[in-house]
Write an enzyme that holds these catalytic residues in place. Sequence first.
Site, PDB file in Angstrom:
ATOM      1  CB  VAL A   1       6.933  15.667  35.867  1.00 32.83           C
ATOM      2  CG1 VAL A   1       5.780  16.077  34.951  1.00 32.83           C
ATOM      3  CG2 VAL A   1       8.238  16.301  35.394  1.00 32.83           C
ATOM      4  CE  LYS A   2       0.335  17.296  42.533  1.00 31.01           C
ATOM      5  NZ  LYS A   2       0.107  18.455  43.428  1.00 31.01           N
ATOM      6  CB  VAL A   3       1.081  13.258  35.083  1.00 31.38           C
ATOM      7  CG1 VAL A   3       2.376  13.774  34.465  1.00 31.38           C
ATOM      8  CG2 VAL A   3       1.303  11.900  35.737  1.00 31.38           C
TER       9      VAL A   3
END
Length: 217
Positions: free
Chosen positions: A82-84
């Site tokens: 998951v890219k944040v």
Amino acid sequence: MKFFADTADIDDIKELAETGLLDGVTTNPSLIHKSGRNFLEVVKEIAEMVPGPVSAEVVATDHSEMMREAEILRKIADNIAVKVPLTIEGLKTCKKLTEDGTMVNVTLCFSANQALLAAKAGATFVSPFVGRHDDAGYPGMELISDIRLIYDNYDFATEILVASVRSPIHVHDAAKMGADVMTAPPAVIRQLFKHPLTDKGLESFLADWQKTGQTIG
């Protein structure tokens, strides 16, 4: 160094994966938009093609909504990272997700201090943007060197994922500095194969072979 492709183009990913050199894929909203396809469908297809991490980015800006979107993304496949964004809300989300065993790629990193915060939040990857740093008049590769030094000082497990790679020189310099991963557009990765002396040598070998009048098999 691990090689990730920064793209949402399925054909490019398939071709690079067949070389055995592709360790993962990074995507972002701009790349998905460029593909013209449904976001979740594209991410699912990529995750099925590549055994390594596939970064899929949340688009929310507050923690609770990031968590809601992350819950959807990480259910797509076990290899989803998951890219944040590197914001307070993003790092809250990073900490929560990593505590649950989810891979997290903290993106839009432009300073060594930001990278330090990402590592302390437990990020799997931090993505410093060297090309955009160069565009702003700052040497992007110095950022990689600084992050490497800081991470080694404290033995952080977070991997340095060099992003916004614009040329083979970026790849070369990042490898010399000990970056863990680089992600680049397929066009840049293909340039790594090219050298005029390789082309010249192959042309010479083939010309000599043709003169023998032989075939193999």
